[in-house]
Write a protein that holds these residues in place. Sequence first.
Motif, PDB file in Angstrom:
ATOM      1  N   PRO A   1       2.189  93.260  10.971  1.00  0.00           N
ATOM      2  CA  PRO A   1       2.887  94.111   9.992  1.00  0.00           C
ATOM      3  C   PRO A   1       1.894  94.871   9.122  1.00  0.00           C
ATOM      4  CG  PRO A   1       2.835  91.873   9.201  1.00  0.00           C
ATOM      5  CD  PRO A   1       2.152  91.857  10.552  1.00  0.00           C
ATOM      6  N   PHE A   2       2.374  95.965   8.516  1.00  0.00           N
ATOM      7  CA  PHE A   2       1.532  96.686   7.573  1.00  0.00           C
ATOM      8  C   PHE A   2       1.303  95.861   6.315  1.00  0.00           C
ATOM      9  CE2 PHE A   2       3.304 100.171  10.127  1.00  0.00           C
ATOM     10  CZ  PHE A   2       2.146 100.864  10.413  1.00  0.00           C
ATOM     11  N   LEU A   3       2.353  95.258   5.799  1.00  0.00           N
ATOM     12  CA  LEU A   3       2.280  94.447   4.596  1.00  0.00           C
ATOM     13  C   LEU A   3       2.995  93.135   4.861  1.00  0.00           C
ATOM     14  CD1 LEU A   3       3.082  97.175   1.908  1.00  0.00           C
ATOM     15  CD2 LEU A   3       0.850  96.201   2.425  1.00  0.00           C
ATOM     16  N   GLN A   4       2.265  92.040   4.756  1.00  0.00           N
ATOM     17  CA  GLN A   4       2.843  90.722   5.006  1.00  0.00           C
ATOM     18  C   GLN A   4       3.346  90.130   3.710  1.00  0.00           C
ATOM     19  OE1 GLN A   4       4.497  88.664   6.863  1.00  0.00           O
ATOM     20  NE2 GLN A   4       2.869  88.203   8.334  1.00  0.00           N
ATOM     21  N   ALA A   5       4.478  89.438   3.775  1.00  0.00           N
ATOM     22  CA  ALA A   5       5.066  88.815   2.593  1.00  0.00           C
ATOM     23  C   ALA A   5       5.861  87.605   3.043  1.00  0.00           C
ATOM     24  CB  ALA A   5       5.965  89.796   1.840  1.00  0.00           C
ATOM     25  N   PRO A   6       5.910  86.549   2.234  1.00  0.00           N
ATOM     26  CA  PRO A   6       6.684  85.367   2.608  1.00  0.00           C
ATOM     27  C   PRO A   6       8.160  85.562   2.330  1.00  0.00           C
ATOM     28  CG  PRO A   6       5.669  85.006   0.486  1.00  0.00           C
ATOM     29  CD  PRO A   6       5.208  86.363   0.952  1.00  0.00           C
ATOM     30  N   SER A   7       8.966  84.695   2.924  1.00  0.00           N
ATOM     31  CA  SER A   7      10.403  84.743   2.688  1.00  0.00           C
ATOM     32  C   SER A   7      10.699  84.316   1.258  1.00  0.00           C
ATOM     33  CB  SER A   7      11.140  83.833   3.685  1.00  0.00           C
ATOM     34  OG  SER A   7      10.899  84.257   5.008  1.00  0.00           O
ATOM     35  N   GLY A   8      11.652  84.989   0.642  1.00  0.00           N
ATOM     36  CA  GLY A   8      11.991  84.707  -0.743  1.00  0.00           C
ATOM     37  C   GLY A   8      11.284  85.655  -1.689  1.00  0.00           C
ATOM     38  N   ALA A   9      10.973  85.152  -2.878  1.00  0.00           N
ATOM     39  CA  ALA A   9      10.306  85.940  -3.912  1.00  0.00           C
ATOM     40  C   ALA A   9       8.886  85.433  -4.104  1.00  0.00           C
ATOM     41  CB  ALA A   9      11.070  85.873  -5.234  1.00  0.00           C
TER      42      ALA A   9
ATOM     43  N   CYS B   1      16.685  91.795 -11.667  1.00  0.00           N
ATOM     44  CA  CYS B   1      17.904  91.004 -11.426  1.00  0.00           C
ATOM     45  C   CYS B   1      17.631  89.883 -10.427  1.00  0.00           C
ATOM     46  CB  CYS B   1      19.041  91.901 -10.930  1.00  0.00           C
ATOM     47  SG  CYS B   1      19.550  93.151 -12.119  1.00  0.00           S
ATOM     48  N   ALA B   2      16.577  89.139 -10.644  1.00  0.00           N
ATOM     49  CA  ALA B   2      16.175  88.060  -9.749  1.00  0.00           C
ATOM     50  C   ALA B   2      16.087  86.763 -10.536  1.00  0.00           C
ATOM     51  CB  ALA B   2      14.838  88.384  -9.074  1.00  0.00           C
ATOM     52  N   SER B   3      15.819  85.671  -9.828  1.00  0.00           N
ATOM     53  CA  SER B   3      15.737  84.345 -10.445  1.00  0.00           C
ATOM     54  C   SER B   3      14.300  83.976 -10.760  1.00  0.00           C
ATOM     55  CB  SER B   3      16.370  83.298  -9.519  1.00  0.00           C
ATOM     56  OG  SER B   3      17.709  83.626  -9.224  1.00  0.00           O
ATOM     57  N   LEU B   4      13.501  84.964 -11.161  1.00  0.00           N
ATOM     58  CA  LEU B   4      12.106  84.686 -11.483  1.00  0.00           C
ATOM     59  C   LEU B   4      11.959  83.848 -12.740  1.00  0.00           C
ATOM     60  CD1 LEU B   4      10.574  88.209 -10.738  1.00  0.00           C
ATOM     61  CD2 LEU B   4      10.660  86.215  -9.235  1.00  0.00           C
ATOM     62  N   ASN B   5      13.021  83.707 -13.522  1.00  0.00           N
ATOM     63  CA  ASN B   5      12.944  82.851 -14.703  1.00  0.00           C
ATOM     64  C   ASN B   5      12.837  81.378 -14.351  1.00  0.00           C
ATOM     65  OD1 ASN B   5      15.628  83.325 -13.729  1.00  0.00           O
ATOM     66  ND2 ASN B   5      16.401  82.179 -15.480  1.00  0.00           N
ATOM     67  N   PHE B   6      13.044  81.030 -13.076  1.00  0.00           N
ATOM     68  CA  PHE B   6      12.866  79.645 -12.645  1.00  0.00           C
ATOM     69  C   PHE B   6      11.399  79.318 -12.353  1.00  0.00           C
ATOM     70  CE2 PHE B   6      17.367  80.259 -11.752  1.00  0.00           C
ATOM     71  CZ  PHE B   6      17.910  79.064 -12.186  1.00  0.00           C
ATOM     72  N   ILE B   7      10.520  80.272 -12.511  1.00  0.00           N
ATOM     73  CA  ILE B   7       9.092  80.006 -12.329  1.00  0.00           C
ATOM     74  C   ILE B   7       8.575  79.243 -13.540  1.00  0.00           C
ATOM     75  CG2 ILE B   7       6.822  81.077 -12.151  1.00  0.00           C
ATOM     76  CD1 ILE B   7       8.048  83.316 -10.574  1.00  0.00           C
ATOM     77  N   ASP B   8       8.010  78.094 -13.296  1.00  0.00           N
ATOM     78  CA  ASP B   8       7.437  77.271 -14.359  1.00  0.00           C
ATOM     79  C   ASP B   8       6.206  76.561 -13.810  1.00  0.00           C
ATOM     80  OD1 ASP B   8       8.591  75.419 -12.685  1.00  0.00           O
ATOM     81  OD2 ASP B   8      10.196  74.858 -14.059  1.00  0.00           O
ATOM     82  N   SER B   9       5.764  75.556 -14.526  1.00  0.00           N
ATOM     83  CA  SER B   9       4.552  74.839 -14.117  1.00  0.00           C
ATOM     84  C   SER B   9       4.731  74.044 -12.838  1.00  0.00           C
ATOM     85  CB  SER B   9       4.107  73.902 -15.246  1.00  0.00           C
ATOM     86  OG  SER B   9       5.139  72.952 -15.544  1.00  0.00           O
ATOM     87  N   THR B  10       5.978  73.735 -12.465  1.00  0.00           N
ATOM     88  CA  THR B  10       6.205  72.941 -11.256  1.00  0.00           C
ATOM     89  C   THR B  10       6.005  73.740  -9.966  1.00  0.00           C
ATOM     90  OG1 THR B  10       8.580  73.415 -11.314  1.00  0.00           O
ATOM     91  CG2 THR B  10       7.803  71.441 -12.483  1.00  0.00           C
ATOM     92  N   ASN B  11       6.078  75.081 -10.038  1.00  0.00           N
ATOM     93  CA  ASN B  11       5.899  75.892  -8.841  1.00  0.00           C
ATOM     94  C   ASN B  11       4.850  76.982  -9.030  1.00  0.00           C
ATOM     95  OD1 ASN B  11       7.338  77.640 -10.539  1.00  0.00           O
ATOM     96  ND2 ASN B  11       9.272  77.259  -9.482  1.00  0.00           N
TER      97      ASN B  11
ATOM     98  N   TYR C   1       0.001  82.291  -9.506  1.00  0.00           N
ATOM     99  CA  TYR C   1       0.717  82.556  -8.249  1.00  0.00           C
ATOM    100  C   TYR C   1       1.909  81.623  -8.151  1.00  0.00           C
ATOM    101  CZ  TYR C   1       1.726  82.725  -3.238  1.00  0.00           C
ATOM    102  OH  TYR C   1       2.367  82.854  -2.027  1.00  0.00           O
ATOM    103  N   ALA C   2       3.055  82.181  -7.695  1.00  0.00           N
ATOM    104  CA  ALA C   2       4.270  81.381  -7.544  1.00  0.00           C
ATOM    105  C   ALA C   2       5.131  81.991  -6.446  1.00  0.00           C
ATOM    106  CB  ALA C   2       5.058  81.305  -8.850  1.00  0.00           C
ATOM    107  N   VAL C   3       5.889  81.131  -5.767  1.00  0.00           N
ATOM    108  CA  VAL C   3       6.801  81.535  -4.692  1.00  0.00           C
ATOM    109  C   VAL C   3       8.123  80.815  -4.892  1.00  0.00           C
ATOM    110  CG1 VAL C   3       7.238  81.588  -2.212  1.00  0.00           C
ATOM    111  CG2 VAL C   3       4.940  81.984  -3.065  1.00  0.00           C
ATOM    112  N   LEU C   4       9.224  81.571  -4.734  1.00  0.00           N
ATOM    113  CA  LEU C   4      10.577  81.005  -4.742  1.00  0.00           C
ATOM    114  C   LEU C   4      11.174  81.234  -3.361  1.00  0.00           C
ATOM    115  CD1 LEU C   4      11.879  82.258  -8.217  1.00  0.00           C
ATOM    116  CD2 LEU C   4      10.902  80.029  -7.664  1.00  0.00           C
ATOM    117  N   PRO C   5      11.007  80.288  -2.427  1.00  0.00           N
ATOM    118  CA  PRO C   5      11.476  80.528  -1.049  1.00  0.00           C
ATOM    119  C   PRO C   5      12.978  80.593  -0.908  1.00  0.00           C
ATOM    120  CG  PRO C   5      10.683  78.267  -1.290  1.00  0.00           C
ATOM    121  CD  PRO C   5      10.352  78.977  -2.567  1.00  0.00           C
TER     122      PRO C   5
END
Length: 562
Positions: free
Chosen positions: A153-161, A190-200, A224-228
């Motif tokens: 791919p031109f730009l690789q990205a994981p599933s989710g955010a 309009c995403a669930s990025l507010n669930f990013i904390d120290s645990t992820n 760095y954080a990922v929400l799959p």
Amino acid sequence: MGIRRPDERAALVIAFGFPGRHRKSLLTRPSYWMPAFRGGGSCWEAEAAAGMAAAMPLALLVLLLLGPGGWSQAEPPRDTLREELVITPLPSGDVAATFQFRTRWDSELQRERASHYRLFPKALGQLIAKYSLRELHLSFTQGFWRTRYWGSPFLQAPSGAELWVWFQDTVTDVDRSWKELSNVLSGIFCASLNFIDSTNTVTPTASFKPLGLANDTDHYFLRYAVLPREVVCTENLTPWKKLLPCSSKAGLSVLLKADRLFHTSYHSQAVHIRPICRNARCTRVSWELRQTLSVVFDAFVTGQGKKEWSLFRMFSRTLTEPCPLASESRVYVDITSYNQNNEPLEVSPPPTTTYQDVILGSRKTYAVYDLLDTALINSSRSLNLQLKWKRPPESGYIHYQPAQDRLQPHLLEMLIQLPASSVTKVSIQFERALLKWTEYTPDPNHGFYVSPSVLSALVPSVVAGTPVDWEESPLFSTLFPVSDGSSYFVRLYTEPLLVSLPTPDFSMPYNVICLTCTVVAVCYGSFYNLLTRTFHIEEPSTGGLAKRLANLIRRVRGVPPL
């Protein structure tokens, strides 16, 4: 000596120079200020004349700015927009479309504290200035890029955010800034990025190097954080499109139709912000915003089982005009013959120019369409790119008929030639779904059966048997018709496939029905009795034989009766 009345524009500018208590009377009653020019002797007139004399330099300055050529000498815009679309036919027969919108702003946000925004989104510019960002990379992806079938791919990205940010070394509390930034981005997209904390959240040290200018690589300022589990939908695409200077009104962004983009095998949208060099010596810094969107269309679904494709088939729209704010607007179509059969591609309309380069380790040839070329769109009023194969498809290439819920099943037919002593595996991907409760079988936990596959083949007579044996048996010659003298037609069936689907707890409807019926019966019976039952009041009886004898005795004795 009288002075003639100035023109309307001059009078309006001079009026703004008078004291505040006279502004209203000056604008609403213009005849009152005329005697001041004729030498009237009132105190108000003298004050008005003094105010006008003080406002004359300001009026002349404003008139000079508004005069001919006043705006033409303004500073040229310091931001540019470039939009491009790359369409790539994949080896699997699918089609990949990659959009890229690059906005470059010649401004140092941390130092200049810019307040005027032309092309660069103000929401992102304020984030850079407030949280002292060095780089920001955010992506929302639905699906998985299958490198084995689609290539690199031109730009690789994981599933989710996915979110990773480099902060400036002036930030004292990185964790606090990271938390606040994720909450702000959650509201913007309009995403669930507010669930990013120290645990992820992690701080990598070997990967995720800065992609822009970086004086040092102190990974303390990296997060760095990922929400799959993040599900990408229209609510994420709409704010992403609003960041574009032309939104979805003109240019390549008119193709960004939600119902088409999410009806794909792969969907990924991203935002990349980084500092870049403004000149060759890199003495000054500019900011670059890259908004990318990659989708993979199933050619057999969008093309009704055909290999050809077009812009209208994929996006249900065509290109009519470039974005007026864009300095470059181009469409690139990969016409490289990289498949096994080296089938040449034919693009319509013919491109004006071609572009060749080594991309991702392989040499590519692209047909280039410049939307800023007025002759390209004016000739047909719209640009609908079409790709066809010069070699006509063989009879029976692959026939695929997609299913429709509760109307028709899937149908896939392939005509292939299998080599000797080989193993061929055909797999089909599917998604599990919930059925209506009336569509389940009496034993839903047993599973659902999928019809067996059918394999029809022409078997050489040398392998199947001698022709004499087949001719002597009328049974075999009837069930297996012979196409010619050297092969026989054979039809084989695979065993049916048992698929386990998620089933609800059917005891719960039974319990609900019983409870509901009981409640209804009790409540309905009580109200029915109250509404339909008739009540009668019984009068007290006069008494029996014992009471009459007692009253008789009491009467003889002279006592009142009971």
